[in-house]
Every structure is written in structure tokens, then in C-alpha cells.
Write an enzyme that holds these catalytic residues in place. Structure first.
Site, PDB file in Angstrom:
ATOM      1  N   HIS A 358       0.791  -1.232   0.000  1.00  0.00           N
ATOM      2  CA  HIS A 358       0.000   0.000   0.000  1.00  0.00           C
ATOM      3  C   HIS A 358       0.819   1.276   0.000  1.00  0.00           C
ATOM      4  CE1 HIS A 358      -4.177  -1.403   0.457  1.00  0.00           C
ATOM      5  NE2 HIS A 358      -3.604  -2.479   0.992  1.00  0.00           N
ATOM      6  N   LYS A 549      -8.715  14.276   3.591  1.00  0.00           N
ATOM      7  CA  LYS A 549      -7.932  13.042   3.675  1.00  0.00           C
ATOM      8  C   LYS A 549      -7.048  13.190   4.900  1.00  0.00           C
ATOM      9  CE  LYS A 549      -6.362  13.938  -0.525  1.00  0.00           C
ATOM     10  NZ  LYS A 549      -6.343  12.694  -1.300  1.00  0.00           N
ATOM     11  N   ARG A 550      -6.334  12.136   5.309  1.00  0.00           N
ATOM     12  CA  ARG A 550      -5.422  12.296   6.441  1.00  0.00           C
ATOM     13  C   ARG A 550      -4.443  13.444   6.165  1.00  0.00           C
ATOM     14  NH1 ARG A 550      -5.574   8.421  10.742  1.00  0.00           N
ATOM     15  NH2 ARG A 550      -3.718   9.544  11.412  1.00  0.00           N
ATOM     16  N   LYS A 555       0.808  14.479   1.200  1.00  0.00           N
ATOM     17  CA  LYS A 555      -0.471  14.824   0.563  1.00  0.00           C
ATOM     18  C   LYS A 555      -0.581  16.328   0.277  1.00  0.00           C
ATOM     19  CE  LYS A 555      -2.972  10.885   2.660  1.00  0.00           C
ATOM     20  NZ  LYS A 555      -3.772  10.227   1.610  1.00  0.00           N
ATOM     21  N   THR A 657      -8.224   6.678  -2.858  1.00  0.00           N
ATOM     22  CA  THR A 657      -9.577   6.249  -3.180  1.00  0.00           C
ATOM     23  C   THR A 657     -10.536   7.424  -3.024  1.00  0.00           C
ATOM     24  OG1 THR A 657      -9.748   5.436  -0.918  1.00  0.00           O
ATOM     25  CG2 THR A 657      -9.343   3.798  -2.638  1.00  0.00           C
ATOM     26  N   LYS A 661     -14.070   8.662  -5.197  1.00  0.00           N
ATOM     27  CA  LYS A 661     -15.378   9.039  -4.613  1.00  0.00           C
ATOM     28  C   LYS A 661     -15.831  10.380  -5.186  1.00  0.00           C
ATOM     29  CE  LYS A 661     -13.787   6.911  -0.326  1.00  0.00           C
ATOM     30  NZ  LYS A 661     -13.129   7.243   0.963  1.00  0.00           N
TER      31      LYS A 661
HETATM   32  C1  LIG Z   1     -11.876   7.358   1.280  1.00  0.00           C
HETATM   33  C2  LIG Z   1     -11.436   7.835   2.611  1.00  0.00           C
HETATM   34  C3  LIG Z   1     -10.093   8.079   2.864  1.00  0.00           C
HETATM   35  C4  LIG Z   1      -9.022   7.931   1.815  1.00  0.00           C
HETATM   36  O1  LIG Z   1      -8.876   9.172   1.176  1.00  0.00           O
HETATM   37  P1  LIG Z   1      -7.592   9.475   0.264  1.00  0.00           P
HETATM   38  O2  LIG Z   1      -7.928  10.790  -0.337  1.00  0.00           O
HETATM   39  O3  LIG Z   1      -7.509   8.389  -0.745  1.00  0.00           O
HETATM   40  O4  LIG Z   1      -6.424   9.543   1.180  1.00  0.00           O
HETATM   41  C5  LIG Z   1      -9.738   8.540   4.113  1.00  0.00           C
HETATM   42  N1  LIG Z   1     -10.653   8.733   5.074  1.00  0.00           N
HETATM   43  C6  LIG Z   1     -11.965   8.518   4.867  1.00  0.00           C
HETATM   44  C7  LIG Z   1     -12.925   8.764   5.968  1.00  0.00           C
HETATM   45  C8  LIG Z   1     -12.399   8.049   3.629  1.00  0.00           C
HETATM   46  O5  LIG Z   1     -13.706   7.813   3.440  1.00  0.00           O
END
Ligand SMILES: *Cc1c(COP(=O)(O)O)cnc(C)c1O
Length: 827
Positions: A358, A549-550, A555, A657, A661
Site C-alpha cells: 500500500h 484526507k489524512r 499529501k 480512493t 469518490k
Molecule cells: C476514502 C477515505 C479516505 C481515503 O482518502 P484518500 O484521499 O484516498 O487519502 C480517508 N478517510 C476517509 C474517511 C475516507 O472515506
């Protein structure tokens, strides 16, 4: 409808022991959940009866994280009773949406890796695959984030406080897990691991329904419990109270999720968590396997079990290296306990496991110190050494005299503290290794695991991540989902490629208008939430520019913030100028021990304080830090997005991911050619995405020739101004040097993630975004093109590829009770 009402009332009265006169919203939420749970039971039993009868190849998805979020709505939708429940509640004077909002997230994950595991369970069930999720039942999930004085604070996530209606404890299937102890060499030449400390693993099962297909799979999470014999010495010495109190020590194992995303922290308790999951799960897998090989339940077989068939009946997927101790554990079971020869056991092992990588960030790769392993898992360390000895023999045979290669490929690293490289162990012990996006899988082959790829090219695969369209479109975005269904039917829900049918309506003004109305209604809802929760007024006509995101340096939330400050400076310099109004929303948790990430949060909240209160800005720019970002909040915010920020440095985000979305919910992406952004760009076309910044080879090139971030600072006046303002306390008048360390890391300390190198191109492309947004109809058409080309990113596609190309597993459809009845009549 009356059946739902009767069950609901019975649960309120009998299960919760509440009368309507004292019942709260939570009581109603729980009554509804128990009612829904009743509805899942018959299919759950039927599914497992079918698996029992057919004994198909089973898939075991092992993960330290399952970031499930809420379950109520998803259960109702997948069971096909969502509308029925809504109507029944309405007739009782209750609003289902309000009850849904009572549910606390199951936050048993940090971010993408944990959420992927949850999406995969949904897809395995929907594809009727016999798949099991195995994980830990943390008593405390990912911490709750609060903001005080602009800083992150962490609060414990006591998610089980009011009970969890979705889980079923199964104390009757408790299994023992051993730690510490000694290895004895027995007379027959075999080894025995004994005299260790025993901790019990209690399984808790949660049903995982597929989308309207009668399949209900199981997620089994283990909870640690102390055995009565725990630390007998105290009992023996009469210290009864201390002996009872010390039971807590054992039960700490499943207490808390480690809150690091993409970061390895070599803590003993974490190692014990990893082994606890692996040991309990493999016992369970082997119990189930033996059951079918001996014919009678719980009967001690006199003949030896034939384990050669194991790889035909069992596929174990390792979600990153976190459960990689499964490899030496299966060897220990087969060799020490079942008496198999090493070579035969190894063949079985490597035909059973497959490993998903990952991340390539070096600080995230697990390297367990040998001294720690020796103390906690002495027999496993011996087995790892033996695996390594044979592995290096093999390397030497293939590459005689190449000592460098041997040391690079060793499972045991001697540099610094002597440690076991768990990624190397996972590659050697698996038949397949996969990355999670094309670009990431290529980097694994060409750099990270190059030596291993040269040795076993056929082991390496790509499986581009995906997301479940049930939660991430049907459930979270009713306005858009209903519109899509109205135009193309509901086939897309289980066959997301059907979204391409939307392209025929690109020039249909009515459709485009209605698409824009759906987006607007989602944006108004978010504006309402921001008014209520933050007291901030946002303009729903402004561009919602969202980066959730985190929080992590790679990032590059900092780069986004540099753009915000640049916009702020431009408006200040030209207060009467024309600017596309923007609402910039940034959200995410920082690991509690990650100083830089926490300072980035403080900077975001500080910039928001200045921008949102400056009268010159006149509502043309708003900055909001979205607090406590989690699955349920993602479901609310993503459907309202216009511009999706996916701006990691090329080569650092394995897939992402979140990007997917946003795409299927009708946002345009501004992003780098990193992770799955590359594949999104290929599918939507360059006119329908904003790509900027260096590509992977350009990053490599820049770093090879010696990257000097300060030269970028000196040569770009706008960038210089942004950095000077932050450093000189413009956003921190109470503490002028608060952000010195932050600025130092991206200047004098080298700017590891190249924020300054990519800044100018980012700003330039953002200008184009602002201009394009003014033509709302064309913007909407491009959003529709994004939705229409999102089919590939369904986790159904991902899981089908895993099933066909890695697991060799086939669906086991579960017949409907009614259909079964019908065929009985005709028989
Ligand atoms: C999808 C999701 C992530 C992953 O987000 P990335 O932009 O791919 O880092 C992190 N936290 C939550 C709550 C998510 O639903």
C-alpha cells in the site's frame, strides 16, 4: 409495513426496555437497527448453510483495519428494505434521516487502507464470493478530533458506549493465543513453543449483506480476553486482587487502534495486536478446513489431515504487511503441530498467501527488531531465519556471487538495529504481490522491489483500487443517484460501467440542468450544516474546493494553503477585481505524534481566522477546517464538491480512493499524475481534469541533480510573499515564530515533497479552474463526463480481478427463499 412496525415496537419494549414516553432518538435508532438485524438473519444463515454444503474455496481478507463507518443505511439498502423502513417510520411519526444520524461510526481504521477493506467486503458479498473479513475489535477506534485554539486535540472514541447492534459475540468459539515463552527441541527433532502467556481471542461477528442478492457474508473481529489462569503466580501467592486486576494487561491487546497512517511505529503492543489477529484467524481457518477434511464436527481425526488441498480451499489476502506474521505462523502450525516436512509446508504456504503493498514511503515499511521478535515470538523468529536461509540459498543459485543482491534481498537487515523486513517476508511467502494502481505497481517492479521482480517477474500484479458504488453514490448522494436511475435504469448499481450511458445526455439541456440542481441541493445541505455546526455562512454558488484526507506532508495540504494565501493576497491587492468565489474546505486527522501534520492544521485554522474575518474579502473566499473527518462526514461532504484536490507529490500516493469518490459524485479533479489520478485522467480525458506538477521521472531528475527549494522561493515573488507572511507571523500575531519550523522544513531542510517546485504550475492551473467555473453549464457537462467514466473505479471490478487473477475463487450464488419455494412447488 406493519411487520416492520411490530418488530420495531417489540424491540423498543422488550430489547431496550423502553416505553414511548421515555424513549429517545437513540432508542428509536437502536430499535430500527435491531429490526433490520432481524431481517438479515435468515439470509445470513442460508449463506453459511450453502457454504457449508458446497465447501467452495473461501477468501480470507486479513486486515488490521476495517473502516466501516455507519451500518444502518447500508444494511437497509443492501437488503432492499430502505424505502419500506422509511415509510413505516414515517407512519409512526419518525424521520429516518434523523435516526440514521444517531449512529456512531465504526472507526476501526485510519484512512484509505481501512476503508478499502470495508469496500472490499461489500463487493465480495455483492459478487456472491465466499469472503470473510478478519480483523480486531478495537474498543477504541480512530480518535475523535476536536479543535481548540486552532490546534488538534484527540479524544477517545468510545464507540461501543451505547452498545453495537450489528455484532454478535460468539464466546463459545474462543481461541487461545500465546506470547513469549520458550522453544524446546524435542527428541524427535521437532520444535515446541511452550510456557508462554495465553490470551484468549473472542470472536464478534458482523453480517455483511451483498446488494439485494441474498448473500450475507461475515466480518469476524477478535477481542482479547484474559484466561482465568492468567498469571497464576499471583493466585498462588494469595494476591487475589492483583491477579484479577492484572487481567486487564491481557485485554489491552485489542483496546486501541494505532492512529498512524502511512507510518511505522515499532511498539511491542502493536506487534502483539498483529500476531493476535494472525494466530486467532489461522486457527479458525484451519479448524474450518479440517472440519471438511475429517467429515465430523470437532472429532479428533485419527488420520492426518491432508493439507495439500489447503490452497484449493483457502486464499489469504494480506492487507499490507500488518498481518504478515501469518506466513511464519502457518509454517509453525504445519511443521511443528501437524508434522509436515518443511518443503511441503512451504509449498502450501506460498500457494495460500498473497500480499497487497500500500505504500512505498520508507517510514511506513514495517521493520520489526529481532530482539523484540525473539522475546515475544521466539519460534517465529527461528522460522523467519530458516525461511531467509533457504531464500538466500535460492538467490545465490540464481545470481552466483552477487553478494550485494543477497544483502539487499535478505529478510533480515543488519544496518542499524537488526530487524526483519516484513515486506520482504511477505513477497517471499506469497504467490502474488500487488500494487494498488498502475503507476504504483510499476514503481514496485522498477524500484522498491526491483530485485524481487527480477527473480519472480510472474509474482507481480496490479489491482487498481476501487470504491463501492452502493455507499459512495447510491447511499450518500440520493439526488444524483435518483437522477441517474431515472435516465439509465438501476443496472449501474451492480454494473458501474453502465454509467457510460450518461454520455448520450451530454447535450440534453434538461438532463444537464437537473444534474446541476442535484449538485446545488447537495451544496445547500452542506451550507446548512456549516451554518449549524460552525456558525459560518457560505455561498452555495461559490466553488466548493475540497481537500479531505489524512493530514500528511506527502499529501501536500500545505500547497493548497499556499494557493489560498495567494488568492487572499490577490484579492487584497485588487479589492474591486473579479474573482471566482471559492469555499475552500480542508479536513483530516493528524497522527497524534506527527508534529508537522499538527502544525499544518494549526496553520489552516490560523489562515481561516484571518481570511474569514477580513472585510476586504467580501465573501469571495472562505476557508473552513472540517473537524473530525471520518466516513460519515465524507458521505456528507463529497456529494457537494465542485473541485476535488488530489495533489500529492508524484510517486508518493499509492492509489488514493478519495479521488474516485469525488469523481463519481460529479466533481472535477485538480491533481498530479500520481496514484489512480493517472487512470482517472486516462478515462475522463485531459480536458476534463486539471493535471499539474512534476511527473515521477521529473521528480527523480530534480532530486538527482540536487533540488534547491530556496531558489524557487527567491525567483517567485508571490511564493516568496506567502512564505514570508507565514514565517513573519501574519497568521500568528500572538506568537510570531510559531510556524518557523514548518517553513524551515520546506526551505532549509530540503522540502522533501517538493511543495515549492510544484507551486507555480499549481497556481497557473488553479487560475484556469477559476475561469472555467464561470461557465457553469460547461463545467456541469465536464462533471457528467467524469461520472460517466467512473465505472472502472467500482470495487466490484477490483474484487472481480482479485478473484479471477489472484484467488482463483468462484461465486456461490445464494438462492432466494421464495425462488427455492417456487422450485419446490414445480418439483
Ligand atoms: C476514502 C477515505 C479516505 C481515503 O482518502 P484518500 O484521499 O484516498 O487519502 C480517508 N478517510 C476517509 C474517511 C475516507 O472515506
Amino acid at each position: 409495513m406493519s411487520a416492520i412496525r411490530d418488530l420495531f415496537n417489540r424491540h423498543l419494549h422488550c430489547t431496550l426496555a423502553k416505553d414511548v414516553s421515555v424513549a429517545t432518538e437513540r432508542d428509536y435508532y437502536l430499535s430500527l437497527s435491531y429490526t433490520v438485524r432481524d431481517h438479515v438473519m435468515s439470509s445470513w444463515h442460508k449463506t453459511h448453510r450453502e457454504y457449508y454444503a458446497k465447501d467452495p474455496k473461501r477468501i480470507y481478507y486479513l486486515s488490521l483495519e476495517f473502516y466501516v463507518g455507519r451500518s444502518l443505511t447500508n444494511m437497509m439498502i443492501n437488503l432492499g428494505i430502505h424505502g419500506l423502513c422509511a415509510r413505516s417510520l414515517y407512519n409512526m411519526g419518525l424521520r429516518m434521516e434523523e435516526l440514521e444520524d444517531v449512529e456512531v461510526d465504526a472507526g476501526l481504521g485510519n484512512g484509505g487502507l481501512g476503508r478499502l477493506a470495508a469496500c472490499f467486503l461489500d463487493s465480495m458479498a455483492t459478487l456472491a464470493l465466499p469472503g470473510y473479513g478478519y480483523g480486531l475489535r478495537y474498543e477504541y477506534g480512530i480518535f475523535e478530533q476536536a479543535i481548540r485554539d486552532g490546534f488538534q486535540e484527540e479524544l477517545p472514541d468510545d464507540w461501543l458506549k451505547f452498545g453495537n447492534p450489528w455484532e454478535v459475540p460468539r464466546p463459545e468459539y474462543i481461541l487461545p493465543v500465546q506470547f513469549y515463552g520458550d522453544v524446546k527441541w524435542l527428541d524427535d527433532g521437532s520444535f515446541n513453543w511452550e510456557d508462554g502467556q495465553i490470551v484468549l481471542a473472542v470472536p464478534y461477528d458482523t453480517p455483511v449483506p451483498g446488494y439485494r442478492n441474498n448473500t450475507v457474508n461475515t466480518m469476524r473481529l477478535w477481542s482479547a480476553r484474559s484466561p482465568n489462569s492468567f498469571d497464576l503466580s499471583y493466585f498462588n501467592h494469595g494476591n487475589y486482587i492483583k491477579a484479577v486486576l492484572d487481567r486487564n494487561l491481557a485485554e489491552r491487546i485489542s483496546m486501541c487502534l494505532y492512529p498512524n497512517d502511512n507510518f511505522f511505529e515499532g511498539k511491542e503492543l502493536r506487534l502483539k495486536q498483529e500476531y493476535f489477529l494472525v494466530s486467532a484467524t489461522l486457527q479458525d481457518i484451519i479448524r474450518r478446513y479440517k472440519h471438511f477434511r475429517t467429515g465430523m464436527k470437532d472429532r479428533e481425526s485419527l488420520e492426518r489431515t491432508n493439507f495439500d488441498l489447503l490452497p484449493m480451499k483457502v486464499a489469504v489476502q494480506l492487507n499490507d504487511t500488518h498481518p504478515s506474521l501469518a506466513i511464519p505462523e502457518l509454517m509453525r502450525i504445519l511443521v511443528d503441530q501437524e508434522g509436515l516436512e518443511w518443503d511441503q509446508a512451504w509449498e502450501i504456504c506460498t500457494s495460500t498467501f498473497s500480499y497487497t503493498n500500500h505504500t512505498i514511503l520508507p517510514e511506513a515499511l514495517e521493520r520489526w527488531p529481532v530482539t523484540l521478535l525473539e522475546r515475544v515470538l521466539p519460534r517465529h523468529l527461528m522460522i523467519i531465519y530458516e525461511i531467509n536461509r533457504r531464500h538466500l540459498d535460492h538467490v545465490t543459485t540464481l545470481f552466483p556471487g552477487d553478494l550485494d543482491r543477497c544483502s539487499r534481498m535478505s529478510l533480515v537487515e543488519e544496518l542499524g538495529e537488526k530487524s526483519v523486513n516484513m515486506a520482504h517476508l511477505s513477497i517471499v511467502g506469497s504467490h502474488t504481490v500487488n500494487g494498488v494502481a498502475e503507476i504504483h505497481s510499476n514503481i514496485l517492479k522498477e524500484s522498491t522491489f526491483r530485485d524481487f521482480y527480477e527473480m519472480w517477474p510472474q509474482k507481480f500484479q496490479n489491482k487498481t483500487n476501487g470504491i463501492t458504488p452502493r455507499r459512495w453514490l447510491l447511499q450518500c448522494n440520493m439526488p444524483l443517484a435518483n437522477l441517474i436511475t431515472e435516465y439509465i435504469g438501476e443496472g449501474w448499481i451492480t454494473d458501474l460501467d453502465q454509467l457510460t450511458k450518461l454520455t448520450q445526455f451530454l447535450d440534453d439541456d434538461v438532463f444537464v440542468q437537473r444534474f446541476m440542481q442535484a449538485k446545488m441541493s447537495n451544496k445547500r445541505k452542506v451550507a446548512k450544516m456549516l451554518r449549524k455546526d460552525y456558525g459560518i455562512e457560505v455561498n452555495p454558488n461559490s466553488m466548493y474546493d475540497i481537500h479531505v484526507k489524512r493530514i500528511h506532508e506527502y499529501k501536500r495540504q500545505l500547497m493548497n494553503l499556499f494557493h489560498v494565501i495567494t488568492l487572499y493576497n490577490r484579492i487584497k491587492a485588487n479589492p474591486r477585481g473579479q474573482f471566482t468565489p471559492r469555499t475552500v474546505i480542508i479536513g483530516g486527522k493528524a497522527a497524534p505524534g506527527y508534529y508537522m501534520a499538527k502544525m499544518i492544521i494549526k496553520l489552516i485554522t490560523s489562515v481561516a481566522d484571518v481570511v474569514n474575518t477580513d472585510p476586504d474579502i467580501c465573501g469571495r473566499l472562505k476557508v473552513i477546517f472540517l473537524v473530525n473527518y471520518r466516513v460519515s462526514l465524507a458521505e456528507k461532504i463529497i456529494p457537494a464538491c465542485d473541485l476535488s484536490q488530489q495533489v500529492s507529490l508524484a510517486g508518493t500516493e499509492a492509489s488514493g480512493t478519495g479521488n474516485m469518490k469525488f469523481q463519481i459524485n460529479g466533481a472535477l479533479t485538480i491533481g498530479t499524475l500520481d496514484g489512480a489520478n493517472v487512470e482517472i485522467a486516462e478515462r475522463v480525458g485531459e480536458d476534463n481534469i486539471y493535471i499539474f506538477g512534476m511527473k515521477v521521472d521529473e521528480v527523480d531528475e530534480l532530486k538527482a541533480k540536487g533540488y534547491d527549494p530556496v531558489s524557487f522561493y527567491e525567483e517567485n515573488p508571490e511564493l516568496k510573499k506567502v512564505i514570508d507572511m507565514i514565517r513573519d507571523g501574519y497568521f500568528s500575531p500572538d506568537c510570531k515564530d510559531r510556524f518557523h519550523n514548518l517553513i524551515d522544513t520546506i526551505t532549509v531542510h530540503g522540502d522533501r515533497f517538493c511543495v515549492l517546485a510544484d507551486y507555480a504550475d499549481y497556481i497557473k492551473v488553479q487560475e484556469q479552474v477559476s475561469e472555467d467555473y464561470l461557465d457553469q453549464k460547461n463545467w456541469a457537462r465536464r462533471c457528467i463526463i467524469n461520472v460517466a467514466n467512473g465505472g472502472f473505479f467500482s470495487s466490484d471490478r477490483t474484487i472481480k480481478q482479485y478473484a479471477d487473477e489472484i484467488w482463483n475463487a468462484k461465486p456461490v450464488p445464494i438462492r432466494d427463499e421464495d425462488e427455492a419455494g417456487a422450485s419446490d412447488v414445480s418439483a
